[in-house]
Design an enzyme around this catalytic site. Structure first.
Site, PDB file in Angstrom:
ATOM      1  CE  LYS A 132      47.456  29.729  32.984  1.00 46.22           C
ATOM      2  NZ  LYS A 132      46.219  29.274  33.662  1.00 46.22           N
TER       3      LYS A 132
HETATM    4  P1  NAD Z   1      40.781  38.871  36.376  1.00 46.44           P
HETATM    5  O1  NAD Z   1      41.772  39.601  35.553  1.00 46.44           O
HETATM    6  O2  NAD Z   1      39.363  38.815  35.942  1.00 46.44           O
HETATM    7  O3  NAD Z   1      40.785  39.483  37.874  1.00 46.44           O
HETATM    8  C1  NAD Z   1      41.937  39.699  38.619  1.00 46.44           C
HETATM    9  C2  NAD Z   1      41.564  40.557  39.828  1.00 46.44           C
HETATM   10  O4  NAD Z   1      42.699  40.700  40.673  1.00 46.44           O
HETATM   11  C3  NAD Z   1      41.144  41.975  39.446  1.00 46.44           C
HETATM   12  O5  NAD Z   1      40.109  42.398  40.321  1.00 46.44           O
HETATM   13  C4  NAD Z   1      42.408  42.786  39.718  1.00 46.44           C
HETATM   14  O6  NAD Z   1      42.152  44.167  39.984  1.00 46.44           O
HETATM   15  C5  NAD Z   1      42.900  42.068  40.952  1.00 46.44           C
HETATM   16  N1  NAD Z   1      44.314  42.290  41.246  1.00 46.44           N
HETATM   17  C6  NAD Z   1      45.363  42.378  40.390  1.00 46.44           C
HETATM   18  N2  NAD Z   1      46.486  42.612  41.080  1.00 46.44           N
HETATM   19  C7  NAD Z   1      46.137  42.650  42.386  1.00 46.44           C
HETATM   20  C8  NAD Z   1      46.845  42.839  43.601  1.00 46.44           C
HETATM   21  N3  NAD Z   1      48.167  43.028  43.608  1.00 46.44           N
HETATM   22  N4  NAD Z   1      46.155  42.839  44.772  1.00 46.44           N
HETATM   23  C9  NAD Z   1      44.821  42.633  44.783  1.00 46.44           C
HETATM   24  N5  NAD Z   1      44.095  42.432  43.675  1.00 46.44           N
HETATM   25  C10 NAD Z   1      44.748  42.445  42.504  1.00 46.44           C
HETATM   26  O7  NAD Z   1      41.388  37.409  36.570  1.00 46.44           O
HETATM   27  P2  NAD Z   1      40.613  36.082  36.996  1.00 46.44           P
HETATM   28  O8  NAD Z   1      40.216  35.365  35.776  1.00 46.44           O
HETATM   29  O9  NAD Z   1      39.610  36.429  38.036  1.00 46.44           O
HETATM   30  O10 NAD Z   1      41.824  35.239  37.621  1.00 46.44           O
HETATM   31  C11 NAD Z   1      42.260  35.445  38.964  1.00 46.44           C
HETATM   32  C12 NAD Z   1      43.146  34.286  39.357  1.00 46.44           C
HETATM   33  O11 NAD Z   1      42.406  33.065  39.234  1.00 46.44           O
HETATM   34  C13 NAD Z   1      44.409  34.066  38.529  1.00 46.44           C
HETATM   35  O12 NAD Z   1      45.411  33.537  39.368  1.00 46.44           O
HETATM   36  C14 NAD Z   1      44.003  33.002  37.524  1.00 46.44           C
HETATM   37  O13 NAD Z   1      45.114  32.248  37.039  1.00 46.44           O
HETATM   38  C15 NAD Z   1      43.127  32.147  38.403  1.00 46.44           C
HETATM   39  N6  NAD Z   1      42.210  31.302  37.662  1.00 46.44           N
HETATM   40  C16 NAD Z   1      41.298  31.848  36.815  1.00 46.44           C
HETATM   41  C17 NAD Z   1      40.428  31.016  36.133  1.00 46.44           C
HETATM   42  C18 NAD Z   1      39.355  31.556  35.226  1.00 46.44           C
HETATM   43  O14 NAD Z   1      38.545  30.759  34.724  1.00 46.44           O
HETATM   44  N7  NAD Z   1      39.261  32.872  35.041  1.00 46.44           N
HETATM   45  C19 NAD Z   1      40.508  29.628  36.301  1.00 46.44           C
HETATM   46  C20 NAD Z   1      41.438  29.103  37.196  1.00 46.44           C
HETATM   47  C21 NAD Z   1      42.287  29.967  37.875  1.00 46.44           C
END
Ligand code: NAD
Length: 459
Positions: free
Chosen positions: A116
């Site tokens: 990571k």
């Molecule tokens: P992203 O940046 O696209 O979206 C994050 C979302 O969370 C946004 O809508 C943001 O406004 C919101 N957010 C931030 N702080 C917040 C809070 N305190 N309360 C409520 N909402 C809040 O990120 P993503 O790619 O959607 O990733 C989200 C999660 O999923 C992370 O934990 C990431 O590690 C995990 N993840 C993502 C992927 C991927 O392929 N993108 C894969 C596996 C896991």
């Protein structure tokens, strides 16, 4: 490894130790030593790499920005894991996420290890040219340790295909003639990315939930009857009753999960709330998810925050505080924002009977224990959100072969791969004493341990 993950890994090793069919060649003292070796190998990363990127900003200032690449374990293949741009990134957080990647890849039989990365910035505060330079410098500083057969980064919170394209471009400049396409995944399709990668995590999160509730759970009547006071009614009655759902986070993972739930013909989902970093939006009759997706894409990724913005997007919803999403009276809560969102101080407010972890580690260890003891079903991160890394693997393969799959092929392959895992861990969960998270860990740790043992790493 953080306390919560490491305690589940230890419990999983204890469970494996009691299972005579696991490493049966080893006898008493030797077997004990092998298990002790496993604990020390899995509870520490192979390496923690930290640099301070020197960046000459567009505003004329020179800053030094902390950046990390943690490589947890590569016994199953090259390290693999996203790069996060967020102001709360820390060594502990990146190490935790790297160890989860090791377990996730082992669980889903993806031939990668766990890594990571992170950069301590709020990307919204930087010019595009600054972000471009940060991406290039990240690759320059870590160029010795990353690469298509060493460590393959991907997007995470705060990064997307644009950043991966920039990083791959820099890698190609530093290593001319290399198999540069496989150095990063989550790239744009025109630049060697895979069709279906952007939606893969959210689609997989919803598919995990749907598979469990619709395709699997109806065969588990006995299990459900024994637990009639908690989850059974929700699950059994879903055919003629709305299943109310709240989703925390409306970025890549949350918005795609919401769209999948919205259009699903198998379950009567009603998404009554979604939230992001600013607000929770609520409508007891169900939210117009396609309209919300359109509104956020016109609004720099943020949900509408007030009546005027909602009216402009023709959306009916009540605006609530950001964290209200966690305590709503719903059947299902999807956590798709950041880690540690449900913790010991707010776990008592959670009313959902099913929690789906789209984000990594969104429920702390203490909260997980309290909820599990109450019979709440938690579909854990390493099971539910693996769609991204699975399709990243397909992207890496396609880049090597320079043969590309159609979107339909990608989705079918992704779901087939996830189904193989579900069909292993779900029967164990419904037939055994452990929470689903621990079943997943036992399965992942068992795979890692066997490979470590057979490669002679445990003695
Ligand atoms: P992203 O940046 O696209 O979206 C994050 C979302 O969370 C946004 O809508 C943001 O406004 C919101 N957010 C931030 N702080 C917040 C809070 N305190 N309360 C409520 N909402 C809040 O990120 P993503 O790619 O959607 O990733 C989200 C999660 O999923 C992370 O934990 C990431 O590690 C995990 N993840 C993502 C992927 C991927 O392929 N993108 C894969 C596996 C896991």
């Amino acid at each position: 490894m953080p306390e919560h993950t490491s305690s589940i890994v230890n419990d999983s090793l204890d469970a494996l130790y009691d299972d005579g069919s696991f490493l049966p060649d080893l006898k008493d003292g030797t077997r004990k030593k092998a298990f002790t070796s496993l604990v020390s190998i899995l509870s520490t990363p192979n390496s923690v790499n930290k640099s301070f990127l020197r960046i000459a900003l567009e505003n004329g200032k020179v800053v030094r920005i902390p950046a990390f690449r943690v490589q947890h374990n590569n016994i199953l293949g090259p390290y693999k894991g996203g790069i996060r741009f967020h102001e709360s990134v820390s060594e502990d957080e990146v190490t935790n996420l790297a160890s989860l990647m090791t377990l996730k890849n082992a669980l889903h039989q993806v031939p990668f290890g766990g890594g990571k990365g992170g950069v301590v910035i709020n990307p919204r505060e930087y010019e595009d040219k600054d972000l471009h330079l940060i991406c290039k410098k990240y690759v320059q500083y870590f160029s010795e340790i990353i690469g298509p057969d060493k460590d393959i980064p991907a997007p995470d919170v705060g990064t997307g295909d644009r950043e991966m394209d920039w990083m791959m471009g820099e890698y190609k400049s530093i290593r001319p003639g290399s198999n540069y396409r496989g150095s990063f995944t989550g790239k744009s399709v025109i630049n060697g990315g895979s069709l279906g990668r952007r939606e893969a995590t959210g689609k997989g999160v919803y598919f995990t939930f749907r598979y469990m509730l619709h395709d699997f759970v109806n065969g588990q009547q006995k299990w459900l009857e024994e637990r009639e006071n908690i989850f059974a009614k929700t699950a059994l009655d879903h055919s003629d009753k709305d299943l109310t759902m709240a989703i925390q986070g409306f970025g890549n993972v949350g918005s795609v999960t919401a769209l999948e739930a919205h259009k699903c013909n198998y379950l009567n989902n009603k998404i009554v709330a979604v939230s992001d970093r600013n607000v929770t939006l609520y409508n007891s009759d169900g939210l117009d998810i396609p309209a919300l997706v359109k509104a956020t894409s016109n609004h720099n990724g943020d949900l509408p925050v007030n009546e005027d913005e909602l009216a402009a997007a023709d959306i009916k919803a009540k605006v609530m505080d950001r964290d209200d999403v966690l305590s709503l009276n719903v059947d299902v809560l999807v956590l798709a924002a950041l880690e540690d969102q449900v913790h010991k101080d707010n776990v008592g407010d959670v009313k959902a009977r099913i929690i789906v972890e789209g984000a990594n580690s969104p429920v702390t260890g203490k909260a997980d224990k309290i909820l599990s003891d109450q019979g709440v079903i938690i579909i854990p991160d390493i099971l539910a959100n693996a769609g991204g890394v699975i399709v990243s693997y397909f992207e890496w393969l396609q880049g090597r072969e320079t043969q590309f799959y159609t979107e339909e092929q990608v989705i079918t392959k992704q779901f087939d791969k996830m189904k193989e895992t579900f069909d292993t861990v779900l029967p164990q969960f419904f037939g055994g004493p452990h929470p689903l998270r621990q079943n997943c860990y036992i399965h992942a740790v068992s795979k890692l341990s066997t490979v470590l043992y057979r490669q002679g790493k445990l003695y």
